[in-house]
Design a protein around this motif. Structure first.
Motif, short mmCIF file in Angstrom:
data_model
loop_
_atom_site.label_atom_id
_atom_site.label_comp_id
_atom_site.label_asym_id
_atom_site.label_seq_id
_atom_site.Cartn_x
_atom_site.Cartn_y
_atom_site.Cartn_z
N LEU A 80 -41.83 23.81 50.58
CA LEU A 80 -40.38 23.91 50.51
C LEU A 80 -39.72 22.54 50.60
CD1 LEU A 80 -37.80 25.55 50.34
CD2 LEU A 80 -37.98 26.00 52.81
N MET A 81 -40.22 21.67 51.48
CA MET A 81 -39.63 20.33 51.58
C MET A 81 -39.89 19.54 50.31
SD MET A 81 -37.62 18.36 53.19
CE MET A 81 -37.44 18.90 54.88
N LYS A 82 -41.02 19.76 49.65
CA LYS A 82 -41.27 19.10 48.36
C LYS A 82 -40.23 19.54 47.33
CE LYS A 82 -46.25 18.29 48.67
NZ LYS A 82 -47.57 18.62 48.14
N GLU A 83 -39.87 20.82 47.35
CA GLU A 83 -38.82 21.31 46.44
C GLU A 83 -37.48 20.65 46.76
OE1 GLU A 83 -38.64 25.59 46.50
OE2 GLU A 83 -40.80 25.77 46.13
N ILE A 84 -37.17 20.53 48.04
CA ILE A 84 -35.92 19.89 48.45
C ILE A 84 -35.92 18.42 48.00
CG2 ILE A 84 -34.58 19.12 50.46
CD1 ILE A 84 -35.54 21.76 51.85
N LYS A 85 -37.04 17.74 48.23
CA LYS A 85 -37.16 16.34 47.81
C LYS A 85 -36.92 16.23 46.31
CE LYS A 85 -41.33 14.73 47.44
NZ LYS A 85 -42.66 14.21 47.79
N GLN A 86 -37.55 17.10 45.53
CA GLN A 86 -37.40 17.03 44.08
C GLN A 86 -35.97 17.30 43.66
OE1 GLN A 86 -39.97 15.84 42.16
NE2 GLN A 86 -38.26 15.58 40.76
N HIS A 87 -35.30 18.22 44.34
CA HIS A 87 -33.90 18.53 44.06
C HIS A 87 -33.05 17.26 44.16
CE1 HIS A 87 -29.96 20.49 44.26
NE2 HIS A 87 -29.74 19.79 45.37
N PHE A 88 -33.22 16.52 45.26
CA PHE A 88 -32.42 15.32 45.46
C PHE A 88 -32.88 14.16 44.58
CE2 PHE A 88 -31.09 17.73 49.16
CZ PHE A 88 -29.71 17.59 49.03
N ARG A 89 -34.15 14.09 44.27
CA ARG A 89 -34.61 13.07 43.33
C ARG A 89 -34.01 13.31 41.95
NH1 ARG A 89 -40.98 11.65 44.50
NH2 ARG A 89 -40.57 10.49 46.42
N ASP A 90 -33.99 14.57 41.52
CA ASP A 90 -33.39 14.90 40.22
C ASP A 90 -31.89 14.63 40.23
OD1 ASP A 90 -35.89 15.75 39.36
OD2 ASP A 90 -35.43 17.90 39.58
N LYS A 91 -31.25 14.91 41.34
CA LYS A 91 -29.80 14.77 41.43
C LYS A 91 -29.34 13.32 41.54
CE LYS A 91 -25.92 16.88 43.91
NZ LYS A 91 -25.53 17.86 44.92
N TYR A 92 -30.04 12.51 42.36
CA TYR A 92 -29.55 11.16 42.65
C TYR A 92 -30.52 10.03 42.31
CZ TYR A 92 -26.02 13.61 45.40
OH TYR A 92 -25.00 14.43 45.81
N GLY A 93 -31.76 10.32 42.04
CA GLY A 93 -32.74 9.27 41.81
C GLY A 93 -32.37 8.37 40.64
N LYS A 94 -32.70 7.09 40.78
CA LYS A 94 -32.38 6.10 39.75
C LYS A 94 -33.61 5.69 38.95
CE LYS A 94 -28.58 4.35 42.49
NZ LYS A 94 -28.08 3.27 43.33
N SER A 95 -34.78 5.83 39.54
CA SER A 95 -36.03 5.47 38.87
C SER A 95 -37.18 6.16 39.61
CB SER A 95 -36.23 3.95 38.88
OG SER A 95 -36.50 3.49 40.20
N GLU A 96 -38.38 5.96 39.11
CA GLU A 96 -39.55 6.55 39.76
C GLU A 96 -39.67 6.09 41.22
OE1 GLU A 96 -42.71 9.12 39.92
OE2 GLU A 96 -41.43 8.81 38.18
N MET A 97 -39.33 4.82 41.48
CA MET A 97 -39.45 4.27 42.83
C MET A 97 -38.16 4.49 43.64
SD MET A 97 -40.52 0.42 43.94
CE MET A 97 -41.86 0.48 42.79
N LYS A 98 -37.03 4.24 43.02
CA LYS A 98 -35.73 4.41 43.70
C LYS A 98 -35.27 5.84 43.46
CE LYS A 98 -34.67 -0.45 43.27
NZ LYS A 98 -33.80 -1.48 42.71
#
Length: 144
Positions: free
Chosen positions: A105-123
């Motif tokens: 579930l936390m992996k899903e949450i992490k992916q949600h915010f990476r998709d929403k705000y992430g700028k690159s693979e690292m950032k």
């Protein structure tokens, strides 16, 4: 003397050991309240967190040492030391949400915010532990 989080865990009948660990990465602290609320809405109860802090080189190398052979390792270490982070440990309310895998579930949450705000693979906004063993290991690096 008991810490406040120990009283809270006893009152809520939650385990004293964390079942999720996250880091909100440099450049993304403005989203901390949104991330914390989202985690709470999904059944995570905050166990402990840091104020904004800068990771030391030793902490960065302990957290990400498993990637030391990768050609992007130095860039990752430089990025993680480039600004403040916020780390948080959570316990999961299995009474309210039985049969839920807190790591998945936390992996899903992490992916949600990476998709929403992430700028690159690292950032990419946030990190979360990929196993209960790493929750404990990574939490000790930050909270001890």
């Amino acid at each position: 003397m008991k810490k406040l989080k120990d009283f809270i865990c006893e009152y809520l009948s939650t385990p004293k050991s964390a079942s999720a660990f996250i880091i909100i990465k440099p450049g993304f602290l403005d989203y901390a309240d949104e991330i914390f609320k989202y985690c709470a809405d999904k059944g995570f109860i905050m166990h402990d967190h840091t104020n904004p802090m800068r990771l030391t080189d030793a902490q960065i190398h302990k957290l990400y040492g498993c990637h030391s052979k990768e050609d992007w390792y130095d860039d990752l270490c430089n990025y993680m030391g480039s600004g403040d982070i916020i780390a948080a440990e959570y316990v999961f309310d299995h009474d309210k949400y039985p049969n839920t895998n807190s790591i998945a579930l936390m992996k899903e949450i992490k992916q949600h915010f990476r998709d929403k705000y992430g700028k690159s693979e690292m950032k990419n906004c946030m990190h979360s532990s990929d196993s209960l063993e790493n929750v404990q290991k990574e939490g000790r690096i930050i909270f001890n």
